[in-house]
Design a protein around this motif. Structure first.
Motif, PDB file in Angstrom:
ATOM      1  N   UNK A  96      47.108  62.049  21.819  1.00 19.62           N
ATOM      2  CA  UNK A  96      47.984  63.137  23.494  1.00 19.62           C
ATOM      3  C   UNK A  96      48.148  62.069  23.996  1.00 19.62           C
ATOM      4  N   UNK A  97      47.203  61.644  25.379  1.00 16.56           N
ATOM      5  CA  UNK A  97      47.575  61.136  25.870  1.00 16.56           C
ATOM      6  C   UNK A  97      48.617  59.374  25.624  1.00 16.56           C
ATOM      7  N   UNK A  98      48.393  58.942  24.138  1.00  8.73           N
ATOM      8  CA  UNK A  98      49.166  58.045  24.173  1.00  8.73           C
ATOM      9  C   UNK A  98      50.815  58.401  24.034  1.00  8.73           C
ATOM     10  N   UNK A  99      50.928  59.781  23.057  1.00  8.05           N
ATOM     11  CA  UNK A  99      52.459  60.839  23.004  1.00  8.05           C
ATOM     12  C   UNK A  99      52.899  60.967  24.489  1.00  8.05           C
ATOM     13  N   UNK A 100      51.536  61.260  25.577  1.00  9.46           N
ATOM     14  CA  UNK A 100      52.195  61.368  27.145  1.00  9.46           C
ATOM     15  C   UNK A 100      53.227  60.395  27.325  1.00  9.46           C
ATOM     16  N   UNK A 101      52.698  59.304  27.355  1.00  8.57           N
ATOM     17  CA  UNK A 101      53.185  57.708  28.120  1.00  8.57           C
ATOM     18  C   UNK A 101      54.609  57.207  27.079  1.00  8.57           C
ATOM     19  N   UNK A 102      54.318  57.958  26.069  1.00 10.45           N
ATOM     20  CA  UNK A 102      55.582  57.039  25.366  1.00 10.45           C
ATOM     21  C   UNK A 102      55.755  57.937  23.906  1.00 10.45           C
ATOM     22  N   UNK A 103      56.914  59.408  24.486  1.00 10.44           N
ATOM     23  CA  UNK A 103      56.992  60.391  23.643  1.00 10.44           C
ATOM     24  C   UNK A 103      58.043  59.804  22.413  1.00 10.44           C
ATOM     25  N   UNK A 104      59.107  59.263  22.309  1.00 10.03           N
ATOM     26  CA  UNK A 104      59.900  58.109  21.276  1.00 10.03           C
ATOM     27  C   UNK A 104      60.081  57.381  21.062  1.00 10.03           C
ATOM     28  N   UNK A 105      58.128  57.013  20.986  1.00  9.12           N
ATOM     29  CA  UNK A 105      58.084  55.741  20.382  1.00  9.12           C
ATOM     30  C   UNK A 105      58.766  54.535  20.273  1.00  9.12           C
ATOM     31  N   UNK A 106      59.165  54.327  22.343  1.00  8.17           N
ATOM     32  CA  UNK A 106      60.104  53.106  22.565  1.00  8.17           C
ATOM     33  C   UNK A 106      58.641  52.078  22.683  1.00  8.17           C
ATOM     34  N   UNK A 107      57.501  52.137  22.575  1.00  2.00           N
ATOM     35  CA  UNK A 107      56.735  51.557  22.814  1.00  2.00           C
ATOM     36  C   UNK A 107      55.289  52.142  22.578  1.00  2.00           C
ATOM     37  N   UNK A 108      54.495  51.688  23.437  1.00  3.86           N
ATOM     38  CA  UNK A 108      53.063  52.224  22.750  1.00  3.86           C
ATOM     39  C   UNK A 108      52.605  53.136  21.190  1.00  3.86           C
ATOM     40  N   UNK A 109      53.663  54.886  21.449  1.00  4.29           N
ATOM     41  CA  UNK A 109      53.025  55.703  20.449  1.00  4.29           C
ATOM     42  C   UNK A 109      53.357  54.643  19.081  1.00  4.29           C
ATOM     43  N   UNK A 110      53.678  53.555  19.447  1.00  5.68           N
ATOM     44  CA  UNK A 110      53.642  53.238  17.499  1.00  5.68           C
ATOM     45  C   UNK A 110      52.624  52.595  17.607  1.00  5.68           C
ATOM     46  N   UNK A 111      51.414  52.742  18.397  1.00  5.77           N
ATOM     47  CA  UNK A 111      50.146  52.177  17.609  1.00  5.77           C
ATOM     48  C   UNK A 111      49.453  53.066  17.027  1.00  5.77           C
ATOM     49  N   UNK A 112      49.949  54.606  16.616  1.00  4.48           N
ATOM     50  CA  UNK A 112      49.549  55.622  16.313  1.00  4.48           C
ATOM     51  C   UNK A 112      49.892  54.989  14.742  1.00  4.48           C
ATOM     52  N   UNK A 113      51.120  54.685  14.840  1.00  2.54           N
ATOM     53  CA  UNK A 113      50.951  53.554  13.500  1.00  2.54           C
ATOM     54  C   UNK A 113      50.368  53.341  12.376  1.00  2.54           C
ATOM     55  N   UNK A 114      49.201  52.926  12.875  1.00  6.40           N
ATOM     56  CA  UNK A 114      48.206  51.570  12.551  1.00  6.40           C
ATOM     57  C   UNK A 114      48.262  51.918  10.685  1.00  6.40           C
ATOM     58  N   UNK A 115      48.484  51.173  10.182  1.00  2.00           N
ATOM     59  CA  UNK A 115      47.726  51.883   8.572  1.00  2.00           C
ATOM     60  C   UNK A 115      49.075  51.889   7.942  1.00  2.00           C
ATOM     61  N   UNK A 116      50.484  52.728   8.910  1.00  4.01           N
ATOM     62  CA  UNK A 116      50.816  53.796   8.147  1.00  4.01           C
ATOM     63  C   UNK A 116      52.535  52.704   7.638  1.00  4.01           C
ATOM     64  N   UNK A 117      52.645  51.116   8.230  1.00  2.00           N
ATOM     65  CA  UNK A 117      53.496  50.510   7.391  1.00  2.00           C
ATOM     66  C   UNK A 117      52.898  49.991   6.154  1.00  2.00           C
ATOM     67  N   UNK A 118      52.590  49.395   5.966  1.00  4.46           N
ATOM     68  CA  UNK A 118      51.688  49.260   4.707  1.00  4.46           C
ATOM     69  C   UNK A 118      51.392  50.211   3.659  1.00  4.46           C
ATOM     70  N   UNK A 119      50.808  51.213   4.176  1.00  4.81           N
ATOM     71  CA  UNK A 119      50.271  52.887   3.716  1.00  4.81           C
ATOM     72  C   UNK A 119      51.966  53.160   3.810  1.00  4.81           C
ATOM     73  N   UNK A 120      52.954  53.274   3.642  1.00  2.29           N
ATOM     74  CA  UNK A 120      54.190  54.048   3.952  1.00  2.29           C
ATOM     75  C   UNK A 120      55.292  53.804   2.597  1.00  2.29           C
ATOM     76  N   UNK A 121      55.059  51.975   2.342  1.00  5.31           N
ATOM     77  CA  UNK A 121      55.290  50.949   1.235  1.00  5.31           C
ATOM     78  C   UNK A 121      54.726  51.615   0.447  1.00  5.31           C
ATOM     79  N   UNK A 122      53.043  51.779   0.696  1.00  8.71           N
ATOM     80  CA  UNK A 122      52.626  51.892  -0.973  1.00  8.71           C
ATOM     81  C   UNK A 122      53.016  52.754  -1.795  1.00  8.71           C
TER      82      UNK A 122
END
Length: 368
Positions: free
Chosen positions: A229-255
Motif C-alpha cells: 500500500x505504501x508503494x501503491x500510494x506513491x505510484x498508482x499507475x506504475x510510472x516508477x517505484x511501483x514496478x518494484x512490486x514486479x520483482x521476479x515477475x518478468x522472468x516468471x511471466x515469461x516462464x
C-alpha cells in the motif's frame, strides 16, 4: 484480532484493507456502508462451493438483493469470453452505478471481476474478498485489473481501485498446501524488495505461516499489505517505484507464458519464486549484489518448498523467453526492464538491460 491497513495516495479514493478472522460472515456489515440495493458476487466454481453460500447469506442479511456468478476455476477464465459473460450477467441483473460487485476468490477472480466493474457503465464500485494468500498479500490490493491474451499475461486491463478489501485469514484454511506455498512466494517477495528484517522473520519464527499458522499468516498479510500500500500510494499507475512490486515477475511471466499458463505445471506463485531467485542470481552475476545475498534469497524459497531452478521446471529456449520478456508491460520499445537487487531488501528498477547478457544468463540457467 482485526487489523485495518489504510490505502491512500495519488488521485484514487482511499480505502481500507481489513485483515482478521471471521470476516466473511460479516461481509454484509462491511459492504452496507458502501452501497444499497443490488450486488453480484463474482467467484469461481471451486470458491462458490466452499464460501459462496456464506457470502450470499451475509449480504442478504444486510438487506442486499444478492446474486452469484461463477466462472470456471483457473487462469483460463481471465479471458475476453469470460469477461463478456460476466458483464452480460451484471446487465441481466440490472445493476446500476450505485450498486457494487463483490470479487470473492483468488487473483483470477479479482482481476476479472475488477475489470468487469471498471468497464460496467464506465465504472462501478467493487469489493475484494480474496480467498487465497497470494490475492490477500498482492493482487487484491492496488487496483490492477486485467485479463490475459495468447500474447501474454495481464496485457489488457485497467487501474480500478476497490472500495474495500476484506482479507479473512480463516478462509485460507481451505487452501490446498500448494496454493498456500504459492502465496508465500509473494510474501517473501515483499521482504526481498524493501524489508530485510521482515524476510528474516519470515525465514525464522514466521515460517509457520507457510504451513497455515493463523497468527503468523495474520502478521505476514498485514506487513505485506503495508509494504504494497505504501508503494501503491506513491505510484498508482506504475510510472516508477511501483514496478518494484514486479520483482521476479518478468522472468516468471515469461516462464508461465511458455508453459501456456498451465498451473498444473507451475502456479503463479511458483513462477514468482523462481523469477525472484533468478533476478537475484542475475544481479549477483553482474556484480550488483553479493553471491551471499543471492543465496539467502534462494534459500528463503527453498525452505518454503518453492522452485528456484529453471532447468527443474522444464526445457526452455533462451531466445523465446527473452522475446516474452520484451513484451512485458515494463518494457519500453522492446528494451528489457528488470527488477534487480543491490541486496536483500534493496531492489531497484533496471532499464535497458542488455538482451545478450540475459540470453547468456538463461543459458547458464539451463535454457537452450
Amino acid at each position: 484480532m482485526i487489523t485495518t491497513v489504510p490505502v491512500s495516495g495519488g488521485d484514487f479514493r482511499p480505502y481500507d484493507v481489513v485483515v482478521g478472522r471471521g470476516l466473511l460472515a460479516r461481509l454484509g456489515e462491511y459492504v452496507a456502508p458502501l452501497a444499497k440495493g443490488r450486488t453480484v458476487i463474482v467467484t469461481d466454481e471451486t470458491v462458490a462451493a466452499l464460501h459462496g453460500g456464506q457470502a450470499l447469506r451475509a449480504l442478504k442479511a444486510a438487506g442486499f438483493m444478492a446474486d452469484l456468478v461463477a466462472v470456471p476455476a483457473g487462469e483460463a477464465s481471465k479471458s475476453f469470453s469470460e469477461l463478456e459473460r460476466v458483464l452480460d450477467q451484471l446487465l441481466a441483473r440490472g445493476l446500476d452505478r450505485k450498486d457494487v460487485v463483490v470479487a470473492l476468490g483468488g487473483g483470477v477472480v479479482g482481476d476479472l471481476a475488477g475489470l468487469a466493474a471498471a468497464l460496467y457503465m464506465r465504472g462501478i464500485d467493487f469489493v475484494q474478498v480474496p480467498t487465497t494468500l497470494l490475492a490477500q498479500v498482492d493482487s487484491a490490493v492496488g487496483g490492477k485489473t486485467a485479463i490475459d491474451t495468447p500474447r501474454g499475461k495481464n496485457l489488457v486491463g485497467a487501474f480500478h481501485q476497490p472500495r474495500l478489501v476484506l482479507a479473512d485469514i480463516d478462509v485460507l484454511a481451505t487452501l490446498p498446501e500448494r496454493q498456500l506455498r504459492s502465496g508465500w512466494a509473494e510474501v517473501l517477495k515483499h521482504g526481498l524488495i524493501c524489508d530485510a528484517a521482515f524476510l528474516d522473520w519470515l525465514s525464522g519464527e514466521g515460517a509457520a505461516g507457510a504451513s497455515g499458522d493463523p497468527e503468523a499468516l495474520h502478521r505476514a498479510v498485514v506487513r505485506s499489505v503495508e509494504i504494497k500500500s505504501a508503494i501503491v500510494g506513491e505510484d498508482e499507475r506504475e510510472a516508477g517505484r511501483r514496478a518494484l512490486l514486479n520483482l521476479g515477475h518478468t522472468f516468471g511471466h515469461a516462464i508461465e507464458a511458455e508453459l501456456g499458463f498451465d498451473e498444473t505445471k507451475l502456479t503463479h506463485g511458483e513462477a514468482v519464486a523462481l523469477g525472484c531467485a533468478m533476478a537475484f542470481r542475475f544481479s549477483a552475476t553482474n556484480g550488483l549484489c553479493s553471491a551471499d545475498d543471492a543465496a539467502k534469497a534462494e534459500q528463503a524459497f527453498v525452505s518454503a518448498g518453492l522452485p528456484v531452478r529453471l532447468d527443474a521446471v522444464g526445457p526452455f529456449k533462451a531466445e523465446a523467453l527473452v522475446e516474452r520478456m520484451a513484451g512485458d508491460k515494463k518494457a519500453e520499445g522492446g528494451r528489457l526492464t528488470l527488477i534487480l537487487a543491490h541486496g536483500v531488501g534493496d531492489a531497484f528498477v533496471a532499464k535497458d538491460v542488455d538482451r545478450a547478457a540475459v540470453i547468456d544468463f538463461l543459458k547458464v540457467e539451463g535454457a537452450a
